[in-house]
Design an enzyme around this catalytic site. Sequence first.
Site, PDB file in Angstrom:
ATOM      1  N   CYS A   2       0.879  -1.161   0.000  1.00 22.45           N
ATOM      2  CA  CYS A   2       0.000   0.000   0.000  1.00 22.45           C
ATOM      3  C   CYS A   2       0.915   1.208   0.000  1.00 22.45           C
ATOM      4  O   CYS A   2       2.126   1.077   0.112  1.00 22.45           O
ATOM      5  CB  CYS A   2      -0.863   0.025   1.240  1.00 22.45           C
ATOM      6  SG  CYS A   2      -1.831  -1.472   1.458  1.00 22.45           S
ATOM      7  N   ARG A  27       1.134   1.852  -6.177  1.00 16.71           N
ATOM      8  CA  ARG A  27       1.299   0.797  -5.165  1.00 16.71           C
ATOM      9  C   ARG A  27      -0.026   0.190  -4.733  1.00 16.71           C
ATOM     10  O   ARG A  27      -0.064  -0.822  -4.039  1.00 16.71           O
ATOM     11  CB  ARG A  27       1.975   1.361  -3.915  1.00 16.71           C
ATOM     12  CG  ARG A  27       3.378   1.840  -4.120  1.00 16.71           C
ATOM     13  CD  ARG A  27       3.924   2.398  -2.834  1.00 16.71           C
ATOM     14  NE  ARG A  27       4.172   1.365  -1.871  1.00 16.71           N
ATOM     15  CZ  ARG A  27       5.377   0.864  -1.588  1.00 16.71           C
ATOM     16  NH1 ARG A  27       6.418   1.326  -2.205  1.00 16.71           N
ATOM     17  NH2 ARG A  27       5.517  -0.075  -0.697  1.00 16.71           N
ATOM     18  N   TRP A  83      -4.053  -1.244  -1.207  1.00 20.51           N
ATOM     19  CA  TRP A  83      -4.094  -2.426  -2.076  1.00 20.51           C
ATOM     20  C   TRP A  83      -4.550  -3.531  -1.136  1.00 20.51           C
ATOM     21  O   TRP A  83      -3.788  -4.001  -0.296  1.00 20.51           O
ATOM     22  CB  TRP A  83      -2.697  -2.690  -2.629  1.00 20.51           C
ATOM     23  CG  TRP A  83      -2.555  -4.006  -3.326  1.00 20.51           C
ATOM     24  CD1 TRP A  83      -2.041  -5.158  -2.812  1.00 20.51           C
ATOM     25  CD2 TRP A  83      -2.915  -4.306  -4.666  1.00 20.51           C
ATOM     26  NE1 TRP A  83      -2.060  -6.145  -3.749  1.00 20.51           N
ATOM     27  CE2 TRP A  83      -2.590  -5.664  -4.893  1.00 20.51           C
ATOM     28  CE3 TRP A  83      -3.491  -3.570  -5.705  1.00 20.51           C
ATOM     29  CZ2 TRP A  83      -2.820  -6.285  -6.112  1.00 20.51           C
ATOM     30  CZ3 TRP A  83      -3.708  -4.194  -6.918  1.00 20.51           C
ATOM     31  CH2 TRP A  83      -3.382  -5.530  -7.117  1.00 20.51           C
ATOM     32  N   ASN A 109       1.058  -0.457   6.353  1.00 20.41           N
ATOM     33  CA  ASN A 109       1.418  -1.180   5.150  1.00 20.41           C
ATOM     34  C   ASN A 109       2.032  -2.503   5.618  1.00 20.41           C
ATOM     35  O   ASN A 109       2.907  -2.499   6.469  1.00 20.41           O
ATOM     36  CB  ASN A 109       2.464  -0.334   4.391  1.00 20.41           C
ATOM     37  CG  ASN A 109       2.793  -0.903   3.040  1.00 20.41           C
ATOM     38  OD1 ASN A 109       2.185  -1.878   2.614  1.00 20.41           O
ATOM     39  ND2 ASN A 109       3.743  -0.295   2.364  1.00 20.41           N
ATOM     40  N   GLY A 110       1.559  -3.633   5.111  1.00 17.71           N
ATOM     41  CA  GLY A 110       2.108  -4.928   5.538  1.00 17.71           C
ATOM     42  C   GLY A 110       0.992  -5.859   5.987  1.00 17.71           C
ATOM     43  O   GLY A 110      -0.173  -5.661   5.639  1.00 17.71           O
ATOM     44  N   GLU A 492       6.118 -20.208 -20.831  1.00 20.37           N
ATOM     45  CA  GLU A 492       6.100 -18.875 -20.228  1.00 20.37           C
ATOM     46  C   GLU A 492       7.244 -18.011 -20.783  1.00 20.37           C
ATOM     47  O   GLU A 492       7.055 -16.824 -21.067  1.00 20.37           O
ATOM     48  CB  GLU A 492       6.183 -19.010 -18.692  1.00 20.37           C
ATOM     49  CG  GLU A 492       6.378 -17.714 -17.920  1.00 20.37           C
ATOM     50  CD  GLU A 492       5.291 -16.669 -18.110  1.00 20.37           C
ATOM     51  OE1 GLU A 492       4.288 -16.947 -18.786  1.00 20.37           O
ATOM     52  OE2 GLU A 492       5.471 -15.550 -17.612  1.00 20.37           O
ATOM     53  N   LYS A 496       6.829 -14.385 -22.661  1.00 19.55           N
ATOM     54  CA  LYS A 496       7.549 -13.176 -22.238  1.00 19.55           C
ATOM     55  C   LYS A 496       8.274 -12.550 -23.416  1.00 19.55           C
ATOM     56  O   LYS A 496       8.192 -11.361 -23.636  1.00 19.55           O
ATOM     57  CB  LYS A 496       8.570 -13.474 -21.126  1.00 19.55           C
ATOM     58  CG  LYS A 496       8.045 -13.751 -19.734  1.00 19.55           C
ATOM     59  CD  LYS A 496       7.443 -12.584 -19.015  1.00 19.55           C
ATOM     60  CE  LYS A 496       6.000 -12.425 -19.325  1.00 19.55           C
ATOM     61  NZ  LYS A 496       5.026 -13.223 -18.631  1.00 19.55           N
ATOM     62  N   GLU A 499       5.834 -11.086 -26.211  1.00 22.02           N
ATOM     63  CA  GLU A 499       4.958  -9.952 -25.879  1.00 22.02           C
ATOM     64  C   GLU A 499       5.709  -8.632 -25.705  1.00 22.02           C
ATOM     65  O   GLU A 499       5.150  -7.581 -25.934  1.00 22.02           O
ATOM     66  CB  GLU A 499       4.083 -10.249 -24.657  1.00 22.02           C
ATOM     67  CG  GLU A 499       4.787 -10.255 -23.328  1.00 22.02           C
ATOM     68  CD  GLU A 499       3.850 -10.529 -22.163  1.00 22.02           C
ATOM     69  OE1 GLU A 499       2.701 -10.084 -22.175  1.00 22.02           O
ATOM     70  OE2 GLU A 499       4.303 -11.204 -21.209  1.00 22.02           O
ATOM     71  N   HIS A 515       9.365 -34.073 -33.771  1.00 21.23           N
ATOM     72  CA  HIS A 515       8.088 -34.419 -34.418  1.00 21.23           C
ATOM     73  C   HIS A 515       7.598 -33.312 -35.352  1.00 21.23           C
ATOM     74  O   HIS A 515       6.425 -33.253 -35.691  1.00 21.23           O
ATOM     75  CB  HIS A 515       7.029 -34.713 -33.344  1.00 21.23           C
ATOM     76  CG  HIS A 515       7.375 -35.915 -32.519  1.00 21.23           C
ATOM     77  ND1 HIS A 515       7.275 -37.193 -33.007  1.00 21.23           N
ATOM     78  CD2 HIS A 515       7.861 -36.025 -31.266  1.00 21.23           C
ATOM     79  CE1 HIS A 515       7.672 -38.062 -32.074  1.00 21.23           C
ATOM     80  NE2 HIS A 515       8.041 -37.358 -30.998  1.00 21.23           N
ATOM     81  N   LYS A 614      -3.266  -4.739 -19.699  1.00 20.13           N
ATOM     82  CA  LYS A 614      -2.934  -5.477 -18.486  1.00 20.13           C
ATOM     83  C   LYS A 614      -4.032  -6.468 -18.116  1.00 20.13           C
ATOM     84  O   LYS A 614      -3.774  -7.553 -17.648  1.00 20.13           O
ATOM     85  CB  LYS A 614      -2.674  -4.483 -17.348  1.00 20.13           C
ATOM     86  CG  LYS A 614      -2.248  -5.132 -16.035  1.00 20.13           C
ATOM     87  CD  LYS A 614      -0.873  -5.775 -16.148  1.00 20.13           C
ATOM     88  CE  LYS A 614      -0.473  -6.598 -14.951  1.00 20.13           C
ATOM     89  NZ  LYS A 614       0.526  -7.615 -15.292  1.00 20.13           N
TER      90      LYS A 614
HETATM   91  C1  F6R Z   1       1.470 -12.256 -19.928  1.00 20.79           C
HETATM   92  C2  F6R Z   1       0.247 -11.924 -19.217  1.00 20.79           C
HETATM   93  C3  F6R Z   1      -1.030 -12.532 -19.672  1.00 20.79           C
HETATM   94  C4  F6R Z   1      -1.945 -12.817 -18.477  1.00 20.79           C
HETATM   95  C5  F6R Z   1      -3.346 -13.256 -18.940  1.00 20.79           C
HETATM   96  C6  F6R Z   1      -4.237 -13.590 -17.774  1.00 20.79           C
HETATM   97  O1  F6R Z   1       2.582 -11.637 -19.361  1.00 20.79           O
HETATM   98  O2  F6R Z   1       0.260 -11.140 -18.306  1.00 20.79           O
HETATM   99  O3  F6R Z   1      -0.815 -13.687 -20.415  1.00 20.79           O
HETATM  100  O4  F6R Z   1      -1.349 -13.797 -17.685  1.00 20.79           O
HETATM  101  O5  F6R Z   1      -3.936 -12.252 -19.699  1.00 20.79           O
HETATM  102  O6  F6R Z   1      -4.403 -12.506 -16.928  1.00 20.79           O
HETATM  103  P1  F6R Z   1      -4.923 -12.684 -15.445  1.00 20.79           P
HETATM  104  O7  F6R Z   1      -3.897 -13.440 -14.693  1.00 20.79           O
HETATM  105  O8  F6R Z   1      -5.100 -11.288 -14.924  1.00 20.79           O
HETATM  106  O9  F6R Z   1      -6.224 -13.433 -15.529  1.00 20.79           O
END
Ligand code: F6R
Length: 619
Positions: A2, A27, A83, A109-110, A492, A496, A499, A515, A614
């Site tokens: 927070c 935050r 948060w 905070n914590g 994963e 990364k 994207e 294959h 996001k």
């Molecule tokens: C990749 C990424 C996305 C999310 C996906 C699900 O870095 O962030 O692949 O993992 O859109 O999002 P959440 O976890 O918010 O349901």
Amino acid sequence: MCGIVGYIGKKDAQEVLLEGLKRLEYRGYDSSGIALMKDKEDLSEKKQFFLKVIKAVGKVMCLEEKLSKEKLSSHIGIAHTRWATHGKPSEKNAHPHQDDGGYVAIVHNGIIENYKELKEKLEKRGHTFVSETDSEVIAQCIGDKMKTKSFEEAFFLTLKELRGAYAVVAVSPSDPEKILAARFSSPLVLGVGKEEYILASDVSALVEYTDKVVYIEDNEAVLLTPQGYSLRTFSNRAKGERKIETLEWSSDQAKKEGFAHYMLKEIFQQPHALTDTMRGRILLEEGMVRLGGLSSVEKKLRNITKIVLVGCGTARCASLVGEYMIEEYAGISVEVEYAHEFRYKKSLLDKKTAVIVLSQSGETADTLASVREAKRKGVLTLGIVNVVGSTIARETDAGIYNHAGPEIAVASTKAFTSQLIVLALLTVYLGRQRGMSLVMGKRILREIQTLPRKIQSILDDAKKIKKVAEKYSAFESMFFLGRKYNYPVALEGSIKLKEISYIHAEGLATGELKHGPIAMIDKNFPSFFLALNDSVYEKSVTGIEEVKARSGKTIALVTKGDKKVSKMVDDVLEIPKTLEMLTPILSVIPLQLFSYYIASKRNLDVDKPRNLAKSVTVE
Ligand code: F6R
């Protein structure tokens, strides 16, 4: 995670605190609040001081709007942007919290681990709690003691009763020209201005006003008055002078705490974030895990024979690791589904199935639709969610929060590793309900506790990872390959890289190479192998040989001390040894950094990659 601000000085406290909150909004942003000490000159003849506390749900601008209707001149105050960890976002749960006697207001905070015990004790003494938070106990505890003791005495006695992690800042109308604050495992910094002092959870809240700071140390308190500040021990003894440091950060850099991007900051935050994820949950002596969010469904979970893990993107990669963990150590059959497929599929679910959805944001439309679909079928639904009070957290029957703090960068990093920690804890929880021995439970938990330190040692090697990454930044395609626990990490790693760097990348199970995909390999198509010293080590070696035979460049991530693979590949990176089931929590870190350094070498907008958002709240 927070944001905290405290102000004492000649300026208008409300303005300074609001500005500080806006700068700390990254935050936490689900609710905020402010407590202002009424100025002496405004007082009636009774000479009573009082605190004005105003709170609002939503972003800081919602609080600002409320305050604009009710301007209160003041030179001392505290403020907080939240948060949520305990209790959903609401005005009652927002800080500052006050005790029921009106003695004190605090921001925190914590996490207070022993808040339940303290709350019970205080309730027996006749106190009435109004919030669902752990933080309110701090205010009630101080207030209870202030019936017979001074503000200072009560504050320091309370610190002795708190367990967990905290940065706490308090003000009291009984001692109105004073701010008391303390730090234990949660950051706190003091800005030293001209006849003014600003306390904050990080420097971004104060760079606007001063570049002179004193970093409050762990187990240290600070007492502020308009005349000066004094660093104190937790027994309220004065400590020696501390050097005042000069900041060299701009305010934008300050938000990122000196890191070039939020993504890099969040990668480096992982040792701390994962400690928060496991805090208060590991019962080492019992080889068991305390997951408060599952207590209402504990009996049901004992009878579960099948689990379906559901998520999208990075959350699905975490689910795949969970599948290996739960099947191997808890002996329950697991299926992993993309949320967008699960919602339209005729899944065979029965009363002995639990659907567990993973979502950082708790708002992903497909994942939410999967929860609703599973509930329609009468199946138990659980959530592994980072954002407290999000829709998925509210709609699932029960769940476990990641407690990893807000993730700002679009590319998920600490959310992924905290999902893996939660899955490992859940594995022990389910395993110990079934056949897992005490010894095995202890062994896994003890090793989980070492992970933050091991991650830190990988981060300390970031320069080496950067050097290797930059060598590969001009290629246009890449494979990531892994087996068993590290197959999902390969997936994963490829998410990364593509994207944030827009390089075409594919994650593969190493055994799949021959294959079909191997047809792609030539000198312009490198492969990144996860070749750790685990039960499938030899099989990974075969994959490397196949690529080398076709002139493909090879990078390998190996376990420290590896001799064989290190000699075969063009470039090698290392991670420390851990239990095989926990390797993904370490092996993903170099992959996160590898992608990050490639994207920054290509001068791309790492935190906000093109075409992405996001939180994907549409189908
Ligand atoms: C990749 C990424 C996305 C999310 C996906 C699900 O870095 O962030 O692949 O993992 O859109 O999002 P959440 O976890 O918010 O349901």
